[in-house]
Design a protein around this motif. Sequence first.
Motif, PDB file in Angstrom:
ATOM      1  N   ALA A   2       0.835  -1.207   0.000  1.00 63.55           N
ATOM      2  CA  ALA A   2       0.000   0.000   0.000  1.00 63.55           C
ATOM      3  C   ALA A   2       0.865   1.251   0.000  1.00 63.55           C
ATOM      4  CB  ALA A   2      -0.942  -0.003   1.206  1.00 63.55           C
ATOM      5  N   ALA A   3       1.970   1.235   0.732  1.00 60.04           N
ATOM      6  CA  ALA A   3       2.865   2.397   0.756  1.00 60.04           C
ATOM      7  C   ALA A   3       3.495   2.631  -0.611  1.00 60.04           C
ATOM      8  CB  ALA A   3       3.951   2.196   1.812  1.00 60.04           C
ATOM      9  N   VAL A   4       3.859   1.571  -1.293  1.00 58.67           N
ATOM     10  CA  VAL A   4       4.448   1.695  -2.628  1.00 58.67           C
ATOM     11  C   VAL A   4       3.431   2.293  -3.596  1.00 58.67           C
ATOM     12  CG1 VAL A   4       5.343   0.380  -4.590  1.00 58.67           C
ATOM     13  CG2 VAL A   4       6.112  -0.162  -2.280  1.00 58.67           C
ATOM     14  N   VAL A   5       2.197   1.804  -3.529  1.00 58.87           N
ATOM     15  CA  VAL A   5       1.138   2.321  -4.402  1.00 58.87           C
ATOM     16  C   VAL A   5       0.879   3.797  -4.108  1.00 58.87           C
ATOM     17  CG1 VAL A   5      -1.356   2.184  -4.895  1.00 58.87           C
ATOM     18  CG2 VAL A   5       0.025   0.100  -4.777  1.00 58.87           C
ATOM     19  N   TRP A   6       0.805   4.131  -2.824  1.00 55.49           N
ATOM     20  CA  TRP A   6       0.493   5.501  -2.426  1.00 55.49           C
ATOM     21  C   TRP A   6       1.607   6.465  -2.814  1.00 55.49           C
ATOM     22  CZ3 TRP A   6       0.188   7.283   3.348  1.00 55.49           C
ATOM     23  CH2 TRP A   6      -0.456   8.511   3.428  1.00 55.49           C
ATOM     24  N   VAL A   7       2.809   6.187  -2.392  1.00 59.41           N
ATOM     25  CA  VAL A   7       3.931   7.096  -2.662  1.00 59.41           C
ATOM     26  C   VAL A   7       4.297   7.080  -4.140  1.00 59.41           C
ATOM     27  CG1 VAL A   7       6.362   7.581  -2.153  1.00 59.41           C
ATOM     28  CG2 VAL A   7       4.811   6.911  -0.313  1.00 59.41           C
ATOM     29  N   GLY A   8       4.393   5.887  -4.729  1.00 62.05           N
ATOM     30  CA  GLY A   8       4.752   5.788  -6.145  1.00 62.05           C
ATOM     31  C   GLY A   8       3.699   6.403  -7.049  1.00 62.05           C
ATOM     32  N   GLY A   9       2.438   6.162  -6.729  1.00 60.51           N
ATOM     33  CA  GLY A   9       1.354   6.747  -7.516  1.00 60.51           C
ATOM     34  C   GLY A   9       1.355   8.259  -7.432  1.00 60.51           C
ATOM     35  N   GLY A  10       1.557   8.783  -6.235  1.00 59.71           N
ATOM     36  CA  GLY A  10       1.607  10.247  -6.068  1.00 59.71           C
ATOM     37  C   GLY A  10       2.776  10.866  -6.801  1.00 59.71           C
ATOM     38  N   LEU A  11       3.936  10.219  -6.739  1.00 56.23           N
ATOM     39  CA  LEU A  11       5.114  10.734  -7.434  1.00 56.23           C
ATOM     40  C   LEU A  11       4.918  10.692  -8.944  1.00 56.23           C
ATOM     41  CD1 LEU A  11       7.959  11.864  -7.180  1.00 56.23           C
ATOM     42  CD2 LEU A  11       8.810   9.516  -7.162  1.00 56.23           C
ATOM     43  N   CYS A  12       4.386   9.595  -9.452  1.00 46.92           N
ATOM     44  CA  CYS A  12       4.113   9.481 -10.885  1.00 46.92           C
ATOM     45  C   CYS A  12       3.109  10.549 -11.325  1.00 46.92           C
ATOM     46  CB  CYS A  12       3.585   8.082 -11.190  1.00 46.92           C
ATOM     47  SG  CYS A  12       3.322   7.777 -12.932  1.00 46.92           S
ATOM     48  N   ALA A  44      -5.273   2.907  -0.372  1.00 46.12           N
ATOM     49  CA  ALA A  44      -3.856   2.633  -0.081  1.00 46.12           C
ATOM     50  C   ALA A  44      -3.372   3.509   1.066  1.00 46.12           C
ATOM     51  CB  ALA A  44      -3.000   2.847  -1.322  1.00 46.12           C
ATOM     52  N   SER A  45      -3.726   4.791   1.031  1.00 47.33           N
ATOM     53  CA  SER A  45      -3.279   5.694   2.092  1.00 47.33           C
ATOM     54  C   SER A  45      -3.909   5.315   3.430  1.00 47.33           C
ATOM     55  CB  SER A  45      -3.594   7.151   1.736  1.00 47.33           C
ATOM     56  OG  SER A  45      -4.989   7.363   1.641  1.00 47.33           O
ATOM     57  N   LEU A  46      -5.163   4.949   3.411  1.00 48.24           N
ATOM     58  CA  LEU A  46      -5.824   4.533   4.646  1.00 48.24           C
ATOM     59  C   LEU A  46      -5.200   3.240   5.181  1.00 48.24           C
ATOM     60  CD1 LEU A  46      -8.024   5.191   6.676  1.00 48.24           C
ATOM     61  CD2 LEU A  46      -9.631   3.934   5.239  1.00 48.24           C
ATOM     62  N   THR A  47      -4.861   2.330   4.288  1.00 50.28           N
ATOM     63  CA  THR A  47      -4.202   1.079   4.690  1.00 50.28           C
ATOM     64  C   THR A  47      -2.853   1.358   5.341  1.00 50.28           C
ATOM     65  OG1 THR A  47      -5.330  -0.143   2.941  1.00 50.28           O
ATOM     66  CG2 THR A  47      -3.329  -1.139   3.845  1.00 50.28           C
ATOM     67  N   VAL A  48      -2.091   2.289   4.757  1.00 48.02           N
ATOM     68  CA  VAL A  48      -0.789   2.650   5.336  1.00 48.02           C
ATOM     69  C   VAL A  48      -0.966   3.207   6.738  1.00 48.02           C
ATOM     70  CG1 VAL A  48       1.173   4.239   5.139  1.00 48.02           C
ATOM     71  CG2 VAL A  48       0.364   3.016   3.128  1.00 48.02           C
ATOM     72  N   LEU A  50      -3.523   2.814   8.877  1.00 47.29           N
ATOM     73  CA  LEU A  50      -4.039   1.822   9.822  1.00 47.29           C
ATOM     74  C   LEU A  50      -3.001   0.745  10.146  1.00 47.29           C
ATOM     75  CD1 LEU A  50      -7.707   1.413   8.516  1.00 47.29           C
ATOM     76  CD2 LEU A  50      -6.891   2.721  10.497  1.00 47.29           C
ATOM     77  N   THR A  51      -2.319   0.238   9.134  1.00 43.67           N
ATOM     78  CA  THR A  51      -1.316  -0.790   9.409  1.00 43.67           C
ATOM     79  C   THR A  51      -0.117  -0.206  10.138  1.00 43.67           C
ATOM     80  OG1 THR A  51      -0.341  -0.542   7.202  1.00 43.67           O
ATOM     81  CG2 THR A  51      -1.969  -2.306   7.499  1.00 43.67           C
ATOM     82  N   ILE A  58       1.170  -3.068  18.274  1.00 46.03           N
ATOM     83  CA  ILE A  58       1.482  -4.453  18.638  1.00 46.03           C
ATOM     84  C   ILE A  58       2.968  -4.780  18.546  1.00 46.03           C
ATOM     85  CG2 ILE A  58      -0.737  -5.547  18.231  1.00 46.03           C
ATOM     86  CD1 ILE A  58       0.011  -6.200  15.457  1.00 46.03           C
ATOM     87  N   GLY A  59       3.731  -3.911  17.906  1.00 49.04           N
ATOM     88  CA  GLY A  59       5.159  -4.178  17.752  1.00 49.04           C
ATOM     89  C   GLY A  59       5.994  -3.732  18.929  1.00 49.04           C
ATOM     90  N   ALA A  60       5.405  -3.070  19.864  1.00 51.82           N
ATOM     91  CA  ALA A  60       6.100  -2.588  21.060  1.00 51.82           C
ATOM     92  C   ALA A  60       7.310  -1.730  20.721  1.00 51.82           C
ATOM     93  CB  ALA A  60       6.496  -3.763  21.959  1.00 51.82           C
ATOM     94  N   TRP A  61       7.229  -0.975  19.628  1.00 53.25           N
ATOM     95  CA  TRP A  61       8.320  -0.080  19.254  1.00 53.25           C
ATOM     96  C   TRP A  61       8.261   1.226  20.031  1.00 53.25           C
ATOM     97  CZ3 TRP A  61       7.105  -0.882  13.423  1.00 53.25           C
ATOM     98  CH2 TRP A  61       7.664  -2.082  13.009  1.00 53.25           C
ATOM     99  N   GLY A  62       7.100   1.519  20.561  1.00 54.47           N
ATOM    100  CA  GLY A  62       6.939   2.791  21.238  1.00 54.47           C
ATOM    101  C   GLY A  62       6.758   3.907  20.234  1.00 54.47           C
ATOM    102  N   PHE A  63       6.628   5.085  20.738  1.00 53.04           N
ATOM    103  CA  PHE A  63       6.415   6.227  19.865  1.00 53.04           C
ATOM    104  C   PHE A  63       7.717   6.999  19.714  1.00 53.04           C
ATOM    105  CE2 PHE A  63       2.147   5.035  21.021  1.00 53.04           C
ATOM    106  CZ  PHE A  63       1.507   5.131  19.795  1.00 53.04           C
ATOM    107  N   GLN A  64       8.631   6.389  18.970  1.00 55.56           N
ATOM    108  CA  GLN A  64       9.906   7.032  18.665  1.00 55.56           C
ATOM    109  C   GLN A  64       9.651   8.202  17.722  1.00 55.56           C
ATOM    110  OE1 GLN A  64      12.822   4.137  17.365  1.00 55.56           O
ATOM    111  NE2 GLN A  64      11.821   2.555  18.584  1.00 55.56           N
TER     112      GLN A  64
END
Length: 165
Positions: A2-12, A44-48, A50-51, A58-64
């Motif tokens: 979804a990120a590839v579609v969103w960013v790549g589509g916007g750039l194109c 795609a943007s909404l998927t990016v 939300l995921t 759930i990844g316990a990365w914290g808010f870096q």
Amino acid sequence: MAAVVWVGGGLCFTILTILAGRDGRRLLSLLETLAPLGLVMMPASLTVLLTGGALVWIGAWGFQAWIVLALAAALISFVMGATILGPTLSRIATLKAEGDVVGALAQADRLVWPGRAEQALFILVVCLMVAKPGWAEMPAIGALAVALFAGVVLINTRGPRPTLA
């Protein structure tokens, strides 16, 4: 993906509109062709968003720093797409279908700033995801953001606008 579609589509999208140059009819035809991409870009943007949020939760990365800023930039981009870019593209298609080419071109001119600002946001998000800076590196990230948005201002103030001639 979804990120590839969103960013790549916007750039194109941005590159193609820049290549249309001053030819207003070519630009309007291109925008009319690309307008349905919103049906792909918005989910795609909404998927990016939300995921990304779910992975942080759930990844316990914290808010870096890089996570907070990337999610904020992605949210801003999503809101711009939903409230400015998508509706303006729809208005352009409607005006062109009604035969109001001048009105459609005026609407197209209103897409320049938000469209290019969104590309600067995309570049910033990609840089954040690659570099993963901490809060201590925020001055450098701030300098990058200022440079990106200064580039957007410079690009948008140079050169003539598209015309129908």
